[in-house]
Motif scaffolding. Structure first.
Motif, PDB file in Angstrom:
ATOM      1  N   LEU A   1     -17.800 -41.992  68.391  1.00 20.96           N
ATOM      2  CA  LEU A   1     -18.204 -40.913  67.499  1.00 20.96           C
ATOM      3  C   LEU A   1     -18.894 -41.496  66.267  1.00 20.96           C
ATOM      4  O   LEU A   1     -18.625 -42.646  65.888  1.00 20.96           O
TER       5      LEU A   1
ATOM      6  N   LEU B   1     -14.611 -42.261  60.125  1.00 17.64           N
ATOM      7  CA  LEU B   1     -13.327 -41.859  60.686  1.00 17.64           C
ATOM      8  C   LEU B   1     -12.300 -42.970  60.566  1.00 17.64           C
ATOM      9  O   LEU B   1     -12.651 -44.143  60.426  1.00 17.64           O
ATOM     10  N   HIS B   2     -11.041 -42.600  60.628  1.00 13.31           N
ATOM     11  CA  HIS B   2      -9.973 -43.579  60.795  1.00 13.31           C
ATOM     12  C   HIS B   2      -9.033 -43.080  61.881  1.00 13.31           C
ATOM     13  O   HIS B   2      -8.945 -41.873  62.135  1.00 13.31           O
ATOM     14  N   LEU B   3      -8.357 -44.004  62.526  1.00 14.97           N
ATOM     15  CA  LEU B   3      -7.453 -43.661  63.616  1.00 14.97           C
ATOM     16  C   LEU B   3      -6.117 -43.196  63.046  1.00 14.97           C
ATOM     17  O   LEU B   3      -5.498 -43.890  62.236  1.00 14.97           O
TER      18      LEU B   3
ATOM     19  N   PHE C   1      -8.606 -38.662  65.686  1.00 18.07           N
ATOM     20  CA  PHE C   1      -9.794 -38.918  64.873  1.00 18.07           C
ATOM     21  C   PHE C   1      -9.706 -38.164  63.550  1.00 18.07           C
ATOM     22  O   PHE C   1      -9.960 -36.953  63.490  1.00 18.07           O
ATOM     23  N   HIS C   2      -9.337 -38.851  62.482  1.00 16.62           N
ATOM     24  CA  HIS C   2      -9.239 -38.232  61.166  1.00 16.62           C
ATOM     25  C   HIS C   2     -10.406 -38.694  60.302  1.00 16.62           C
ATOM     26  O   HIS C   2     -10.924 -39.800  60.454  1.00 16.62           O
TER      27      HIS C   2
ATOM     28  N   GLN D   1     -17.118 -43.980  63.716  1.00 20.79           N
ATOM     29  CA  GLN D   1     -15.928 -44.543  64.369  1.00 20.79           C
ATOM     30  C   GLN D   1     -16.098 -46.052  64.516  1.00 20.79           C
ATOM     31  O   GLN D   1     -16.855 -46.517  65.351  1.00 20.79           O
TER      32      GLN D   1
ATOM     33  N   GLU E   1      -7.211 -31.182  65.164  1.00 20.51           N
ATOM     34  CA  GLU E   1      -7.721 -32.506  65.524  1.00 20.51           C
ATOM     35  C   GLU E   1      -7.967 -33.379  64.301  1.00 20.51           C
ATOM     36  O   GLU E   1      -7.494 -34.504  64.229  1.00 20.51           O
TER      37      GLU E   1
ATOM     38  N   SER F   1      -0.940 -39.898  65.915  1.00 23.31           N
ATOM     39  CA  SER F   1      -1.570 -38.913  66.787  1.00 23.31           C
ATOM     40  C   SER F   1      -0.633 -38.517  67.924  1.00 23.31           C
ATOM     41  O   SER F   1       0.041 -39.368  68.517  1.00 23.31           O
TER      42      SER F   1
END
Length: 474
Positions: free
Chosen positions: A44, A120-122, A111-112, A47, A104, A126
């Motif tokens: 993404l 993005l950061h993981l 995916f934040h 990402q 989400e 999750s």
């Protein structure tokens, strides 16, 4: 003659079997092709981390006549065999808010979005660590979901949302048939307190009517959920007063002038006293009363507080601002397979147009709980205890109205040796209170929310501390 006759019959059977075989091949090819079209095969935008799971996004048409189409994002479990893990369908509320924006991008998804709105950061907590996650923008007019008939957006309501969700699921399972046998759960928060039990109800009815296309529903869980207008308002007023947010006089007038019968259509006298209550509340975030307001977005927060009756339909912390920036990026929309002819002029976290034109909303869904509890579905309710909009008091009043026998009494539950909240188990329903969480529990307490979700999937009680061992004198 006889041999010729049987030869003709045999030939017809062979042709029929061949036709069925060919149809199955075509169907399998079409399914694989659609899946491959929906698969997100590249990183993404923004990402800069690797992932070990697949994810897909695309559309499911739920009404061909008007082209009513729902957008979905499916994120497989981070596991070598994702089909061995449960499948979760997640809804956000509003009505009119995007599950992509909230579920989400700032709650249960991997995916934040960072504060720059571009990277993005993981999410380390999750929910796809333990389950496959299916998120949809529902109903039509929300997020990337669309209809060819503009009047559709003005005619949403509980009934049609539920019907469309069932059609969506049946078609989605056709596109992803390997998940048909997977344990299926539904969850969501806020106005999803209507969506989740309503969809569970129609799935149970659908399954009883047909076994061929049954859905393997095992249970549902709702958080800070709109459940019953009477108890929701009663609990809201009490929560605000006991937390010192409104005056004694305002508390008395709220109870006197608001009839507790309709959240969506309050009386004029009720609206007037609500204006006083909001002034007394001050510039706080009622969805998380101890959280610092998003000063970087004050203007939008003030101007964007639209309400359906006494329920605000737009929750606008800074995370919402970041989502708005990110999902309006053309490159993001392209990779998510957003159709260029149907993308919104401006993507929004919530649609005020959908909210203010909502057509039907029952005053209670407790009747659905009474219907579904005897079926043996796993049913949980959870509540962050710093939410003033659909507070823990409201949920407890609604549960009490069900008059369920207690199986395990009120007690604290723990995470890493500290009190994480409180819980009580009833016959057919489990309630979990999450300490320090607001309206969006996975946003404010992500680690605790994941622990909660794991227990829900396993059907086990929340973790409690063992009593200390008493030492005896030597």
């Amino acid at each position: 003659m006889v041999n010729s006759k049987w030869s003709q019959i045999l030939f017809k059977d062979i042709i029929t079997l061949a036709a069925l075989f060919l149809c199955n091949i075509i169907l399998a090819f079409t399914t694989d092709h659609q899946q491959e079209q929906d698969r997100i095969g590249t990183a993404l935008p923004g990402q800069n981390f690797n992932i070990n799971f697949e994810h897909y996004s695309g559309y499911i048409t739920v009404n061909k006549d008007v082209g009513r189409t729902l957008f979905y994002w499916f994120i497989e479990a981070d596991h070598i065999d994702p089909t061995s893990k449960p499948l979760l369908l997640w809804f956000n509320g509003g009505p009119g808010c995007s599950s992509i924006a909230y579920g989400e991008a700032e709650e249960i998804g991997p995916f934040h979005i960072n504060s720059d709105g571009n990277t993005l950061h993981l999410n380390p907590y999750s929910w796809n660590q333990v389950a496959n996650i299916l998120l949809i923008d529902s109903p039509v007019g929300v997020g990337f979901s669309y209809s060819n008939a503009s009047s559709d957006i003005l005619n949403n309501g509980d009934k049609r949302t539920t019907e469309d969700s069932l059609i969506f699921l049946l078609k989605w399972f056709e596109r992803f048939p390997r998940y048909k046998e997977t344990d299926f759960f539904i969850s969501g928060e806020s106005y999803a307190g209507h969506y989740v039990p309503q969809l569970s109800q129609v799935i149970v009815k659908h399954n009883s009517a047909t076994k061929q296309n049954s859905i393997n529903l095992k249970g549902y869980m709702v958080g800070n959920a709109l459940t019953d207008d009477f108890h929701d308002q009663l609990g809201m007023f009490q929560f605000m007063w006991t937390n010192g947010m409104i005056s004694d006089q305002t508390f008395k007038l709220l109870n006197l002038r608001c009839d507790f019968q309709s959240v969506k259509h309050p009386s004029e006298s009720c609206e007037k006293i609500w204006e006083i209550a909001e002034k007394e509340l001050g510039n706080i975030d009622p969805y998380s009363i101890f959280a610092t307001p998003c000063h970087a977005n004050d203007n939008q927060m003030v101007k964007g507080k639209h309400r359906v009756g006494n329920l605000r339909t737009v929750y606008d912390p800074c995370t919402s601002k970041h989502s708005t920036t990110y999902f309006n990026l053309p490159e993001v929309q392209r990779i998510l397979h957003v159709h260029p002819d149907h993308r919104p002029a401006k993507w929004q976290t919530c649609s005020v147009v959908v909210a203010i034109n909502w057509k039907d909303s029952p005053r209670t869904v407790l009747n659905i709980y009474r219907e579904l509890i005897p079926t043996g579905l796993r049913i949980w309710m959870f509540s962050g205890n710093t939410d003033a909009v659909l507070p823990v008091t409201s949920t407890r009043y609604s549960i009490d109205a069900l008059k369920l026998p207690t199986v395990s009494p009120w007690r604290a539950w723990y995470d890493d040796g500290e009190v994480a909240g409180w819980t009580q188990e009833y016959a057919g329903l489990t309630f979990v209170n999450v300490r320090g969480a607001g309206h969006e529990v996975p946003l404010h307490r992500p680690k605790l929310a994941l622990a909660l979700f794991k227990s829900f999937l396993a059907g086990t009680s929340m973790q409690t501390l063992e009593p200390p061992t008493l030492r005896t004198a030597s």
